[in-house]
Design a protein around this motif. Sequence first.
Motif, PDB file in Angstrom:
ATOM      1  N   GLU A  72       0.814  -1.206   0.000  1.00 35.68           N
ATOM      2  CA  GLU A  72       0.000   0.000   0.000  1.00 35.68           C
ATOM      3  C   GLU A  72       0.853   1.263   0.000  1.00 35.68           C
ATOM      4  N   GLU A  73       1.975   1.246   0.716  1.00 32.25           N
ATOM      5  CA  GLU A  73       2.726   2.477   0.951  1.00 32.25           C
ATOM      6  C   GLU A  73       3.853   2.745  -0.038  1.00 32.25           C
ATOM      7  N   VAL A  74       4.503   1.700  -0.562  1.00 34.09           N
ATOM      8  CA  VAL A  74       5.635   1.904  -1.467  1.00 34.09           C
ATOM      9  C   VAL A  74       5.101   2.120  -2.874  1.00 34.09           C
ATOM     10  N   PRO A  75       5.375   3.287  -3.452  1.00 32.11           N
ATOM     11  CA  PRO A  75       4.854   3.551  -4.799  1.00 32.11           C
ATOM     12  C   PRO A  75       5.491   2.622  -5.834  1.00 32.11           C
ATOM     13  N   GLY A  76       4.654   2.010  -6.635  1.00 35.20           N
ATOM     14  CA  GLY A  76       5.103   1.161  -7.723  1.00 35.20           C
ATOM     15  C   GLY A  76       5.430  -0.270  -7.340  1.00 35.20           C
ATOM     16  N   LEU A  77       5.374  -0.615  -6.068  1.00 31.15           N
ATOM     17  CA  LEU A  77       5.729  -1.977  -5.653  1.00 31.15           C
ATOM     18  C   LEU A  77       4.719  -2.984  -6.173  1.00 31.15           C
ATOM     19  N   LYS A  78       3.452  -2.749  -5.923  1.00 33.78           N
ATOM     20  CA  LYS A  78       2.410  -3.684  -6.375  1.00 33.78           C
ATOM     21  C   LYS A  78       2.400  -3.774  -7.896  1.00 33.78           C
ATOM     22  N   ALA A  79       2.504  -2.626  -8.556  1.00 33.93           N
ATOM     23  CA  ALA A  79       2.501  -2.624 -10.023  1.00 33.93           C
ATOM     24  C   ALA A  79       3.716  -3.368 -10.580  1.00 33.93           C
ATOM     25  N   LEU A 127       9.208 -17.825 -13.301  1.00 30.62           N
ATOM     26  CA  LEU A 127       8.713 -17.345 -12.015  1.00 30.62           C
ATOM     27  C   LEU A 127       9.014 -18.349 -10.917  1.00 30.62           C
ATOM     28  N   THR A 128       9.862 -17.943 -10.003  1.00 26.21           N
ATOM     29  CA  THR A 128      10.198 -18.747  -8.836  1.00 26.21           C
ATOM     30  C   THR A 128      10.057 -17.847  -7.615  1.00 26.21           C
ATOM     31  N   PRO A 129       9.915 -18.430  -6.445  1.00 26.03           N
ATOM     32  CA  PRO A 129       9.868 -17.589  -5.246  1.00 26.03           C
ATOM     33  C   PRO A 129      11.110 -16.707  -5.101  1.00 26.03           C
ATOM     34  N   ALA A 130      12.276 -17.263  -5.419  1.00 24.53           N
ATOM     35  CA  ALA A 130      13.507 -16.487  -5.300  1.00 24.53           C
ATOM     36  C   ALA A 130      13.513 -15.327  -6.294  1.00 24.53           C
ATOM     37  N   GLY A 131      13.051 -15.571  -7.518  1.00 22.89           N
ATOM     38  CA  GLY A 131      13.009 -14.514  -8.522  1.00 22.89           C
ATOM     39  C   GLY A 131      12.029 -13.411  -8.148  1.00 22.89           C
ATOM     40  N   LEU A 132      10.873 -13.808  -7.641  1.00 22.78           N
ATOM     41  CA  LEU A 132       9.876 -12.820  -7.228  1.00 22.78           C
ATOM     42  C   LEU A 132      10.386 -12.027  -6.020  1.00 22.78           C
ATOM     43  N   HIS A 133      11.067 -12.690  -5.110  1.00 14.41           N
ATOM     44  CA  HIS A 133      11.640 -12.001  -3.954  1.00 14.41           C
ATOM     45  C   HIS A 133      12.734 -11.032  -4.400  1.00 14.41           C
ATOM     46  N   GLY A 134      13.527 -11.449  -5.382  1.00 10.04           N
ATOM     47  CA  GLY A 134      14.558 -10.561  -5.919  1.00 10.04           C
ATOM     48  C   GLY A 134      13.947  -9.311  -6.551  1.00 10.04           C
ATOM     49  N   GLU A 135      12.851  -9.482  -7.290  1.00  8.88           N
ATOM     50  CA  GLU A 135      12.156  -8.332  -7.881  1.00  8.88           C
ATOM     51  C   GLU A 135      11.594  -7.430  -6.788  1.00  8.88           C
ATOM     52  N   PHE A 136      11.081  -8.040  -5.740  1.00 11.25           N
ATOM     53  CA  PHE A 136      10.556  -7.293  -4.593  1.00 11.25           C
ATOM     54  C   PHE A 136      11.654  -6.420  -3.983  1.00 11.25           C
TER      55      PHE A 136
END
Length: 160
Positions: free
Chosen positions: A121-128, A147-156
């Motif tokens: 909610e608070e970080v701009p552009g994170l959800k997008a 798409l792997t958990p590690a890859g998604l976490h890295g993008e996060f």
Amino acid sequence: MKIPWREQLILNPDLKDMRTWPTVLEPLRPAARIGFDRNRRAVKQVLKGATLRDAAKETGLSIGRISQLLDRCLSSESDSSPALLGGLIPGKHLVTKRRNAPLPTEDEPSGGTGAFTRLLEEVPGLKAGLDKTIEHAFRETLAGQRLTPAGLHGEFKRVL
């Protein structure tokens, strides 16, 4: 301020007639339909004047559970309307959980309950950004990655 179900009935006597309640538009699974019908019978009896004990005997629910159902259906915050029939659906979340505590920092670590949702909610552009990563992987575009958990976490972490 939360208005309990008994006070809600005093303030809005028209709520005693379940025919004035809006209908449930969402389709229910067969198991949920059985629970919904049982819950509706119990609440209907209490609204018609039966005691909680009599409604409990009739429906096989406990007195406490019937009171909880009435609370789910009829109680509400003073600035909002009650859930009514939506409160009778088994397992339906009526209130979205929100994090009240500040987000953890290095100096003051705290529990992680609701922290990810709060960050979205608070970080701009994170959800997008995360949604875009998932969409690229789903559509198998050139920009997509496996798409792997590690890859998604890295993008996060990258977006943060």
